[in-house]
Write a protein that holds these residues in place. Structure first.
Motif, PDB file in Angstrom:
ATOM      1  N   PRO A   1     -56.250  49.228  28.128  1.00  0.00           N
ATOM      2  CA  PRO A   1     -55.433  50.127  27.303  1.00  0.00           C
ATOM      3  C   PRO A   1     -56.095  51.506  27.175  1.00  0.00           C
ATOM      4  O   PRO A   1     -57.320  51.615  27.149  1.00  0.00           O
ATOM      5  CB  PRO A   1     -55.408  49.424  25.948  1.00  0.00           C
ATOM      6  CG  PRO A   1     -55.671  47.984  26.244  1.00  0.00           C
ATOM      7  CD  PRO A   1     -56.616  47.994  27.423  1.00  0.00           C
ATOM      8  N   LEU A   2     -55.255  52.534  27.118  1.00  0.00           N
ATOM      9  CA  LEU A   2     -55.723  53.902  26.885  1.00  0.00           C
ATOM     10  C   LEU A   2     -55.340  54.265  25.460  1.00  0.00           C
ATOM     11  O   LEU A   2     -54.160  54.423  25.158  1.00  0.00           O
ATOM     12  CB  LEU A   2     -55.078  54.873  27.882  1.00  0.00           C
ATOM     13  CG  LEU A   2     -55.393  54.640  29.349  1.00  0.00           C
ATOM     14  CD1 LEU A   2     -54.593  55.607  30.232  1.00  0.00           C
ATOM     15  CD2 LEU A   2     -56.884  54.793  29.617  1.00  0.00           C
ATOM     16  N   ARG A   3     -56.313  54.369  24.602  1.00  0.00           N
ATOM     17  CA  ARG A   3     -56.085  54.641  23.181  1.00  0.00           C
ATOM     18  C   ARG A   3     -56.397  56.099  22.859  1.00  0.00           C
ATOM     19  O   ARG A   3     -57.331  56.683  23.417  1.00  0.00           O
ATOM     20  CB  ARG A   3     -56.972  53.743  22.321  1.00  0.00           C
ATOM     21  CG  ARG A   3     -56.878  52.270  22.647  1.00  0.00           C
ATOM     22  CD  ARG A   3     -55.913  51.585  21.715  1.00  0.00           C
ATOM     23  NE  ARG A   3     -55.988  50.141  21.907  1.00  0.00           N
ATOM     24  CZ  ARG A   3     -54.971  49.422  22.345  1.00  0.00           C
ATOM     25  NH1 ARG A   3     -53.826  49.997  22.612  1.00  0.00           N
ATOM     26  NH2 ARG A   3     -55.083  48.117  22.491  1.00  0.00           N
ATOM     27  N   ALA A   4     -55.624  56.662  21.933  1.00  0.00           N
ATOM     28  CA  ALA A   4     -55.869  58.036  21.484  1.00  0.00           C
ATOM     29  C   ALA A   4     -57.335  58.169  21.083  1.00  0.00           C
ATOM     30  O   ALA A   4     -57.871  57.318  20.371  1.00  0.00           O
ATOM     31  CB  ALA A   4     -54.953  58.386  20.324  1.00  0.00           C
ATOM     32  N   GLY A   5     -57.967  59.208  21.578  1.00  0.00           N
ATOM     33  CA  GLY A   5     -59.381  59.439  21.301  1.00  0.00           C
ATOM     34  C   GLY A   5     -60.287  59.009  22.447  1.00  0.00           C
ATOM     35  O   GLY A   5     -61.422  59.469  22.538  1.00  0.00           O
ATOM     36  N   ASP A   6     -59.807  58.108  23.322  1.00  0.00           N
ATOM     37  CA  ASP A   6     -60.581  57.736  24.507  1.00  0.00           C
ATOM     38  C   ASP A   6     -60.666  58.939  25.443  1.00  0.00           C
ATOM     39  O   ASP A   6     -59.929  59.915  25.277  1.00  0.00           O
ATOM     40  CB  ASP A   6     -59.910  56.587  25.276  1.00  0.00           C
ATOM     41  CG  ASP A   6     -59.946  55.250  24.546  1.00  0.00           C
ATOM     42  OD1 ASP A   6     -60.674  55.124  23.543  1.00  0.00           O
ATOM     43  OD2 ASP A   6     -59.219  54.335  24.991  1.00  0.00           O
ATOM     44  N   GLU A   7     -61.516  58.844  26.447  1.00  0.00           N
ATOM     45  CA  GLU A   7     -61.590  59.859  27.488  1.00  0.00           C
ATOM     46  C   GLU A   7     -61.477  59.186  28.845  1.00  0.00           C
ATOM     47  O   GLU A   7     -61.960  58.067  29.035  1.00  0.00           O
ATOM     48  CB  GLU A   7     -62.906  60.639  27.412  1.00  0.00           C
ATOM     49  CG  GLU A   7     -62.984  61.553  26.210  1.00  0.00           C
ATOM     50  CD  GLU A   7     -64.180  62.477  26.256  1.00  0.00           C
ATOM     51  OE1 GLU A   7     -65.194  62.144  26.921  1.00  0.00           O
ATOM     52  OE2 GLU A   7     -64.114  63.544  25.643  1.00  0.00           O
ATOM     53  N   VAL A   8     -60.813  59.854  29.780  1.00  0.00           N
ATOM     54  CA  VAL A   8     -60.623  59.338  31.129  1.00  0.00           C
ATOM     55  C   VAL A   8     -61.175  60.369  32.111  1.00  0.00           C
ATOM     56  O   VAL A   8     -60.878  61.556  31.997  1.00  0.00           O
ATOM     57  CB  VAL A   8     -59.121  59.077  31.427  1.00  0.00           C
ATOM     58  CG1 VAL A   8     -58.939  58.584  32.855  1.00  0.00           C
ATOM     59  CG2 VAL A   8     -58.533  58.085  30.428  1.00  0.00           C
ATOM     60  N   THR A   9     -61.978  59.893  33.071  1.00  0.00           N
ATOM     61  CA  THR A   9     -62.526  60.768  34.095  1.00  0.00           C
ATOM     62  C   THR A   9     -61.750  60.571  35.392  1.00  0.00           C
ATOM     63  O   THR A   9     -61.445  59.439  35.779  1.00  0.00           O
ATOM     64  CB  THR A   9     -64.026  60.480  34.316  1.00  0.00           C
ATOM     65  OG1 THR A   9     -64.714  60.725  33.083  1.00  0.00           O
ATOM     66  CG2 THR A   9     -64.612  61.385  35.395  1.00  0.00           C
ATOM     67  N   PHE A  10     -61.438  61.678  36.039  1.00  0.00           N
ATOM     68  CA  PHE A  10     -60.684  61.694  37.289  1.00  0.00           C
ATOM     69  C   PHE A  10     -61.500  62.406  38.359  1.00  0.00           C
ATOM     70  O   PHE A  10     -62.296  63.290  38.046  1.00  0.00           O
ATOM     71  CB  PHE A  10     -59.372  62.467  37.125  1.00  0.00           C
ATOM     72  CG  PHE A  10     -58.421  61.855  36.151  1.00  0.00           C
ATOM     73  CD1 PHE A  10     -57.449  60.962  36.590  1.00  0.00           C
ATOM     74  CD2 PHE A  10     -58.482  62.169  34.796  1.00  0.00           C
ATOM     75  CE1 PHE A  10     -56.553  60.392  35.693  1.00  0.00           C
ATOM     76  CE2 PHE A  10     -57.591  61.602  33.896  1.00  0.00           C
ATOM     77  CZ  PHE A  10     -56.624  60.712  34.347  1.00  0.00           C
TER      78      PHE A  10
END
Length: 188
Positions: free
Chosen positions: A142-151
């Motif tokens: 799950p992607l939750r508000a406040g998480d960070e995702v690196t691309f």
């Protein structure tokens, strides 16, 4: 006649030091005022595409499972067009560069963009809900508000660039996929 020659010689003798003084003064003035030869503007045509591109205001739509999307503004500071051809992230096993277009029925549908995203020289490309975006399918967690995702973006010259984007809650951007795609009818 001697007088003229003497006069002429005298003039040359006096002008030589004056000409030398003027030349030194001119060179000094030129150096102080910055009139040295101008160098050509930096040529970024040979530099990796990744060096010319940044992303502003990047963010990812929160999602519990399935799919999500990443947005922001890709900025090209170089003097040549740059093409993003692929994207990867640990957040998803399948990522695509998507566009939103009107189909034959007049519906807005998402589809993978052929050839990738072209960012014009000295320009920008907006990735936004309802338009071009990075599609994350088959989320790893799950992607939750406040998480960070690196691309990691891959460019047509095979150079790469990483960016990190925060996850935000967003309820819009529920377009459909173009008919025939495996993910038809799924919104994001």
């Amino acid at each position: 006649m001697n007088t003229t020659t003497t006069c002429h010689t005298t003039r040359n003798t006096r002008m030589m030091p004056l000409a030398g003084i003027l030349a030194v003064a001119a060179l000094s003035l030129c150096a102080l005022s910055g009139c040295a030869p101008q160098s050509a503007p930096a040529d970024t045509a040979g530099a990796p595409a990744a060096d010319a591109v940044t992303i502003d205001d990047a963010w990812v739509k929160s999602a519990d499972e399935g799919m999500s999307a990443a947005f922001g503004t890709l900025v090209n500071t170089g003097d040549a067009d740059v093409t993003v051809i692929a994207v990867t992230s640990a957040a998803s096993s399948m990522l695509e560069l998507h566009e939103t277009v009107e189909n034959e029925s007049g519906e807005m549908v998402m589809r993978e963009i052929e050839g990738g995203f072209v960012i014009p020289a000295g320009g920008e490309l907006a990735l936004e809900p309802g338009a071009d975006h990075i599609m994350l399918m088959d989320l790893a967690a799950p992607l939750r508000a406040g998480d960070e995702v690196t691309f990691m973006l891959t460019f047509s010259d095979e150079s790469t660039s990483d960016f990190t984007a925060p996850v935000k809650d967003y309820s819009g951007a529920n377009e459909n996929y173009e008919s025939g795609d495996d993910h038809e009818g799924m919104g994001h």
